[in-house]
Each structure stands twice: as C-alpha cells, then as structure tokens.
Design a protein around this motif. Structure first.
Motif, PDB file in Angstrom:
ATOM      1  N   ALA B 142       0.840  -1.194   0.000  1.00 60.21           N
ATOM      2  CA  ALA B 142       0.000   0.000   0.000  1.00 60.21           C
ATOM      3  C   ALA B 142       0.875   1.244   0.000  1.00 60.21           C
ATOM      4  N   GLY B 143       0.216   2.398  -0.043  1.00 59.32           N
ATOM      5  CA  GLY B 143       0.937   3.662  -0.114  1.00 59.32           C
ATOM      6  C   GLY B 143       1.516   4.134   1.209  1.00 59.32           C
ATOM      7  N   SER B 144       1.163   3.488   2.308  1.00 60.58           N
ATOM      8  CA  SER B 144       1.723   3.860   3.606  1.00 60.58           C
ATOM      9  C   SER B 144       1.956   2.593   4.427  1.00 60.58           C
ATOM     10  N   LYS B 145       2.764   2.712   5.456  1.00 63.06           N
ATOM     11  CA  LYS B 145       3.064   1.545   6.286  1.00 63.06           C
ATOM     12  C   LYS B 145       1.819   1.048   7.026  1.00 63.06           C
ATOM     13  N   THR B 146       1.019   1.986   7.544  1.00 63.30           N
ATOM     14  CA  THR B 146      -0.186   1.590   8.273  1.00 63.30           C
ATOM     15  C   THR B 146      -1.142   0.823   7.371  1.00 63.30           C
ATOM     16  N   LEU B 147      -1.286   1.308   6.134  1.00 66.47           N
ATOM     17  CA  LEU B 147      -2.183   0.649   5.189  1.00 66.47           C
ATOM     18  C   LEU B 147      -1.592  -0.698   4.724  1.00 66.47           C
ATOM     19  N   SER B 212     -12.317  12.697  10.522  1.00 65.49           N
ATOM     20  CA  SER B 212     -11.568  13.896  10.129  1.00 65.49           C
ATOM     21  C   SER B 212     -10.241  13.913  10.884  1.00 65.49           C
ATOM     22  N   VAL B 213      -9.194  14.392  10.221  1.00 63.00           N
ATOM     23  CA  VAL B 213      -7.883  14.409  10.877  1.00 63.00           C
ATOM     24  C   VAL B 213      -7.939  15.302  12.128  1.00 63.00           C
ATOM     25  N   HIS B 214      -8.800  16.288  12.057  1.00 66.55           N
ATOM     26  CA  HIS B 214      -8.951  17.207  13.176  1.00 66.55           C
ATOM     27  C   HIS B 214      -9.447  16.466  14.423  1.00 66.55           C
ATOM     28  N   ARG B 215     -10.504  15.685  14.226  1.00 64.92           N
ATOM     29  CA  ARG B 215     -11.080  14.924  15.347  1.00 64.92           C
ATOM     30  C   ARG B 215     -10.073  13.872  15.854  1.00 64.92           C
ATOM     31  N   ALA B 216      -9.389  13.223  14.906  1.00 68.14           N
ATOM     32  CA  ALA B 216      -8.405  12.206  15.284  1.00 68.14           C
ATOM     33  C   ALA B 216      -7.313  12.821  16.146  1.00 68.14           C
ATOM     34  N   GLN B 217      -6.917  14.031  15.793  1.00 68.38           N
ATOM     35  CA  GLN B 217      -5.869  14.687  16.566  1.00 68.38           C
ATOM     36  C   GLN B 217      -6.377  15.055  17.965  1.00 68.38           C
ATOM     37  N   GLN B 218      -7.638  15.493  18.043  1.00 67.89           N
ATOM     38  CA  GLN B 218      -8.231  15.798  19.357  1.00 67.89           C
ATOM     39  C   GLN B 218      -8.211  14.565  20.258  1.00 67.89           C
ATOM     40  N   LEU B 219      -8.534  13.406  19.630  1.00 67.86           N
ATOM     41  CA  LEU B 219      -8.657  12.181  20.425  1.00 67.86           C
ATOM     42  C   LEU B 219      -7.311  11.554  20.775  1.00 67.86           C
ATOM     43  N   MET B 220      -6.397  11.570  19.828  1.00 74.57           N
ATOM     44  CA  MET B 220      -5.174  10.781  20.002  1.00 74.57           C
ATOM     45  C   MET B 220      -3.904  11.567  19.719  1.00 74.57           C
ATOM     46  N   GLY B 221      -4.031  12.884  19.645  1.00 68.66           N
ATOM     47  CA  GLY B 221      -2.843  13.684  19.397  1.00 68.66           C
ATOM     48  C   GLY B 221      -2.331  13.531  17.979  1.00 68.66           C
ATOM     49  N   ILE B 222      -1.088  13.879  17.774  1.00 67.78           N
ATOM     50  CA  ILE B 222      -0.480  13.866  16.446  1.00 67.78           C
ATOM     51  C   ILE B 222      -0.482  12.462  15.862  1.00 67.78           C
ATOM     52  N   HIS B 223      -0.379  11.473  16.757  1.00 66.22           N
ATOM     53  CA  HIS B 223      -0.423  10.066  16.382  1.00 66.22           C
ATOM     54  C   HIS B 223      -1.723   9.760  15.621  1.00 66.22           C
ATOM     55  N   GLY B 224      -2.847  10.293  16.127  1.00 66.41           N
ATOM     56  CA  GLY B 224      -4.145  10.056  15.505  1.00 66.41           C
ATOM     57  C   GLY B 224      -4.223  10.667  14.121  1.00 66.41           C
ATOM     58  N   ARG B 225      -3.707  11.888  13.999  1.00 66.76           N
ATOM     59  CA  ARG B 225      -3.705  12.559  12.698  1.00 66.76           C
ATOM     60  C   ARG B 225      -2.915  11.730  11.678  1.00 66.76           C
ATOM     61  N   GLN B 226      -1.748  11.246  12.112  1.00 63.69           N
ATOM     62  CA  GLN B 226      -0.908  10.438  11.222  1.00 63.69           C
ATOM     63  C   GLN B 226      -1.625   9.171  10.784  1.00 63.69           C
ATOM     64  N   MET B 227      -2.320   8.528  11.746  1.00 68.64           N
ATOM     65  CA  MET B 227      -2.972   7.263  11.419  1.00 68.64           C
ATOM     66  C   MET B 227      -4.037   7.451  10.355  1.00 68.64           C
ATOM     67  N   VAL B 228      -4.842   8.493  10.513  1.00 70.01           N
ATOM     68  CA  VAL B 228      -5.907   8.740   9.541  1.00 70.01           C
ATOM     69  C   VAL B 228      -5.299   9.058   8.172  1.00 70.01           C
ATOM     70  N   THR B 229      -4.273   9.888   8.162  1.00 71.88           N
ATOM     71  CA  THR B 229      -3.609  10.226   6.904  1.00 71.88           C
ATOM     72  C   THR B 229      -3.042   8.968   6.238  1.00 71.88           C
ATOM     73  N   GLU B 230      -2.389   8.133   7.055  1.00 73.46           N
ATOM     74  CA  GLU B 230      -1.783   6.907   6.515  1.00 73.46           C
ATOM     75  C   GLU B 230      -2.841   5.950   5.963  1.00 73.46           C
ATOM     76  N   LEU B 231      -3.977   5.845   6.682  1.00 73.92           N
ATOM     77  CA  LEU B 231      -5.044   4.949   6.200  1.00 73.92           C
ATOM     78  C   LEU B 231      -5.632   5.460   4.889  1.00 73.92           C
ATOM     79  N   ASN B 232      -5.473   6.755   4.614  1.00 74.93           N
ATOM     80  CA  ASN B 232      -5.909   7.302   3.331  1.00 74.93           C
ATOM     81  C   ASN B 232      -4.839   7.149   2.256  1.00 74.93           C
ATOM     82  N   GLY B 233      -3.808   6.393   2.578  1.00 75.71           N
ATOM     83  CA  GLY B 233      -2.816   6.039   1.554  1.00 75.71           C
ATOM     84  C   GLY B 233      -1.695   7.035   1.404  1.00 75.71           C
ATOM     85  N   GLU B 234      -1.605   7.972   2.331  1.00 73.47           N
ATOM     86  CA  GLU B 234      -0.545   8.968   2.241  1.00 73.47           C
ATOM     87  C   GLU B 234       0.471   8.699   3.344  1.00 73.47           C
ATOM     88  N   ALA B 235       1.716   8.499   2.958  1.00 72.78           N
ATOM     89  CA  ALA B 235       2.722   8.058   3.931  1.00 72.78           C
ATOM     90  C   ALA B 235       3.182   9.199   4.845  1.00 72.78           C
TER      91      ALA B 235
END
Lengths: 122, 426
Positions: B142-147, B212-235
């Motif tokens: 996939a396009g990212s490690k998480t994916l 939304s990356v915004h909500r993910a960041q609220q819930l889990m900090g920068i880690h959450g933002r990264q996870m959502v971005t990665e699951l969308n295929g962006e490394a």
C-alpha cells in the motif's frame, strides 16, 4: 574435465546424481586476492542452504558414509539423477536420486556431501 | 513520486520454523511456548481453531493439549533467529530499502522498483520465500506503512487472497477490505485506544479512515492525525532504517527450581550478565548502572523480591566487573531463608563507547577501560566462533542448576553440528 579422485569421483562410474559436482570449483565465486573460502565453494546461496547429517551404510561404493554431512540448497530445481532430500510418509527425511521423490515432497537439492577422515571423523 | 510500501510478515513464525524440519506436523495443531515452557507465544492455525488463546499457560492446558494431539515446543530462539536472518537477507536482495520491524516482519520501500502488478509481485515473493527458506509469509502492499499493515492482516486472514493483497489504489475495493478490519487490529491502535474509538462509533479501519484528521488529533494527538492520513494512503511514517540503540538491556530467567543457595543465584547472575553485557557491547554502549532483581514465585502466596542497583564510576561493558559488583551488593541484603524463583539483570544509563574516549574531565580510567574492552572483544569473538558459552566467567559455571528446563525444545538444526536434521540413505 579431468575425472576427480576421492569419494566424489566414484560417483561418475556409477552414474548416480553426483554429477552436480562437475561444476564444483567455481573460481568466479572468489575475488582476486581473497583467501579461498570453503564456505563460498560449498554454499552458493547462504539463505537457502541447510546442512543434514547422513544416516545409513548402503552407499559406501558411491563414497557416501554414515555421519557425512549433506549440503542442501533449496533454491535449486532438482533435475533427473540429481540427489535430493525429501520427506517420506511415515516421518523421516530420505536422501536419494530425485527419481524416487516427487516435486511435492522434495525438501531440497543436494549440492555436496562432506566426508571427514581420520581425526576429523572422530 | 508516490511511495509504496510492502509489509512481509511470517505466518505463525515460530510454529513455521518447527514445521520446516518436522513436515509431519503440517495440518496438526502446534504451539510454541515461551522459554521455561511457560505459555503459548506462537500457534498454528489449527491450534487457534481449537480455541487455544495467545499466552495460554502450559500448566493449565497440558491435558487439553494431550486430548487434542497438540504438539508443544519450547521456544528455540537460536533456530528462529537463524531463519529470520535468512528471510531478511533474501528480502534485502530485492531492495536495500528494508526495515526489519521485528523477528518475523519487515517493511520494504518499493517506490524505486519497477513493478507493474503489485499483487502478482507479492505472490512471487511469497513463493520465493517459501521455496528458498521454507517459511510461509503474507504480504500487504500500500501507499503507507499503516495501510500495508492492514493489507497484510487481510491477506493473512482471507484465504481467497493466497497471502498477498495490494491496496495501493484508493477506491471501493480498498474500502471494503478496510471495513472488514476491526479497529483494535489496526496498527497503532491496540487495546488501549480502541475503547475510546468505539465510543466515537469507530469500529473498523474504514471508520477511522473516514474520521476527520482534526477529530483524530483531538482524540489521540499527532499520532491520531498520522494514522488517519496513513489509512488514506498517504505516507507519514518513513522506513526506520537506522538502528536505534536500546535504552536498556534486560535479561532474565527462572531457576530450574526455586532456590535459596547463594552460589546458584550468583551463577545465574553471572550468566545473565554475560549475555546482557555481550548485547551491550554489540550496541557499542557502556552502562553506568546495573540492577539485579530476585523474585519469589508470583503465583505462590507471600511474593517478595529484592533488588540492588550499582553505579559505575567508569562506564563499563565488562562482564567481570558488572558481575562482581552486582553479586557483592546482593550478598549484603540477601536473605537465605527465602527461596527465589527468578533473577533479572538490567543494564541501563548508557553512554556510547566513543564518547568515553573524549572524556575531558579525566574521571575515566582510560587505560584499564581499554584493556577491558580488548579482553571482552576476544571473549565475544570466541563465543561467536565456537558457540555461546565457550568462554564463561568463573561464577557462571558454579552451578547449572538454575538452567531452565527445556524438555520440549527442538534441536538447534541450523546452528549446532551435533543437532543437524537427519537424512536416511534410500
């Protein structure tokens, strides 16, 4: 090529699969100036090479003895008359010419058999 | 350039290593137990289907294993380490851009490779590892490690995929696969974050991808933002190629049987220290502190432990120095009326070997440190060349009583001449 003497040479008379040793010394495997390495001579593909201990006394005339070490390369596709290690139903590994095995139960191809003498064999 | 990652993960790795030399175990339930025959750390598919959980303690499941003809092995780490290295070497011959994530998982960066069809490429690699080394693997691309990790999970669990899944294209197909992946199985979520996410209505990888990356960041900090971005295929997470030195090194073992004999304990400490210090030298680090801890059996009433920490004025990786300091400290507080069950050695507070040589304060005895360094290099070399334990420190050999039982351990097929697999002439 000159016939090789010693245990490996014996195989050419009988026509069993040890013909794989025709290409035995591969000078290209050694870089100029580097000391000769038995590892490089005997092991072409380190990741896919395993060693087995040979058990059995029935191959003396072909120069293969109980306790010898077989070098097995899983990367090679065995051809007719080559030796392979294969899994026998009933629960043991067998070493024999490929004709007795099948593609399915073949574990790996024998590329060399090491036989120690004298002190080394004790 | 778009990045592409592959995660290559060995299926039930320890069990697969055992089966390589025992093909008759194919199709039979197999478990590998932690050292000291403690609990299941690797299970074959058949064992999972019998309902044997990860971490199942052997003593509770012994009868069950017998009833269901489960083959149980003690962990044979020498074998697993050797096979793991073979797989790494094979993968590194495909591309040097590799991150060895754990003993049975590696990420490859495929961005620079010319691959037309990723799923087919995955099948080729899979066949090649199986043939050359003899271990089945699953591959997610996939396009990212998480994916890639998510793709790998699907490839492993959905038999129709034959062990390879390509999620490089974003679209309905990818979303369908993500919808099948429960949130707690998403890389980086686990049991700690998943309740929080479920409370938000996030139950699958797809739900998280759509957050939304915004909500993910609220819930889990920068880690959450990264996870959502990665699951969308962006490394966001690059390969970690550089080996990070460990912050501490721990080695521990249970005694063969509970003991209050100081010489048995001393011997265990020496042996554990030898292993920990060898690892420390491998990292090119020196320790400023070492801690020894003795535990009684946790499962018996009256659990207690004693712990001693020593500080080294001159940072060291010398087995002899560390052993004598630790045993000396322990001898003071040691209580001979208590039978101990386990010993742990922890080396911590590291400095790099190199930084010692530029110590300007002159607090370090460079000369003796240099001598010790050379001595330990020879010890390590001998032990590497002639097998572990060739050179031991006197206290190590005092008693072998503490050596754990390894009744169920398979031969060290690939690392000991006396334990090679056997082939019968036919």
């Amino acid at each position: 090529m000159e016939p090789v003497t010693g245990p490996y040479g014996a195989s050419s008379e009988t026509g069993t699969s040890l013909s794989v040793h025709a290409g035995f010394p591969n000078p290209a495997a050694e870089r100029n100036g580097a000391p000769l390495s038995l590892d490089k001579l005997l092991v072409r593909h380190p990741s896919s090479t395993y060693f087995f201990r040979i058990r059995g006394h029935s191959w003396h005339r072909w120069g293969v003895f109980d306790g010898d070490i077989a070098v097995i390369d899983r990367a090679l596709t065995p051809r007719e008359r080559e030796l392979v290690v294969w899994w026998q139903e009933g629960g043991e590994f067998a070493l024999s010419p490929f004709e007795r095995a099948t593609r399915q139960n073949t574990w790996g191809t024998v590329t060399a058999i090491i036989h120690p003498f004298g002190e080394m064999s004790r | 350039m778009k990045s592409v990652y592959a995660l290559i993960d060995c299926n039930n790795f320890f069990v697969s290593c055992e089966r390589l030399f025992r093909p008759e175990l194919e199709g039979r339930p197999v478990v590998v137990l932690s050292s000291n025959d403690g609990c299941a750390v690797s299970r074959s598919q058949e064992a999972k289907e019998l309902g044997i959980p990860m971490g199942a303690p052997h003593f509770k499941f012994r009868d069950f294993f017998q009833q269901h003809d489960v083959a149980a092995f003690s962990a044979n780490f020498e074998l697993y380490g050797d096979i793991s290295e073979r797989i790494t070497n094979l993968l590194a011959s495909i591309t040097p851009h590799i991150e060895v994530y754990s003993v049975d998982e590696s990420f490859l960066d495929l961005s620079e490779l010319d691959i037309d069809h990723y799923q087919a490429w995955g099948h080729t690699i899979r066949a090649s590892v199986l043939r050359h080394i003899g271990i089945p693997v699953s591959i997610g691309i996939a396009g990212s490690k998480t994916l890639a990790k998510a793709a790998n999970d699907r490839a492993k669990k959905l038999p129709d995929l034959n062990g390879s899944l390509d999620l490089t294209e974003q679209g309905d197909m990818t979303d369908q696969y993500l919808a099948g992946l429960p949130i707690q199985d998403v890389w980086g979520i686990g049991w700690r974050l998943s309740p929080k996410l479920r409370a938000e209505g996030v139950h699958t990888a797809l739900d998280l991808k759509r957050m939304s990356v915004h909500r993910a960041q609220q819930l889990m900090g920068i880690h959450g933002r990264q996870m959502v971005t990665e699951l969308n295929g962006e490394a966001c997470l690059p390969l970690t190629r550089e080996h990070k030195p460990q912050a501490m090194i721990m080695r521990g073992r249970q005694f063969g049987e509970d003991t209050n004999e100081f010489y048995v304990i001393e011997s265990a400490i020496a042996s554990l220290t030898a292993r920990a210090a060898a690892a420390l030298r491998g990292e090119r680090q020196l320790a400023r502190q070492a801690t020894v801890t003795l535990h009684t059996n946790r499962h018996k009433p009256g659990y207690r432990r004693v712990s001693e920490t020593v500080h080294f004025y001159t940072p060291t990786a010398d087995t002899g120095t560390i052993t004598s300091q630790l045993t000396g400290a322990l001898a003071v507080t040691y209580n001979s009326r208590v039978a101990y069950h386990r010993a742990d050695i922890l080396l911590h507070d590291f400095v790099s070997e190199n930084s010692l040589q530029t110590d300007l304060l002159g607090t370090v005895d460079l000369d003796s440190s240099q001598r010790s360094h050379q001595k330990m290099q020879v010890v390590d070399w001998l032990n590497r060349r002639h097998g572990k334990g060739t050179i031991t420190f006197a206290a190590e050999a005092l008693s072998q009583a503490w050596q754990p039982r390894k009744q169920l351990m398979s031969p060290r097929y690939t690392s000991t001449w006396d334990e090679l697999p056997v082939a019968h002439l036919r």
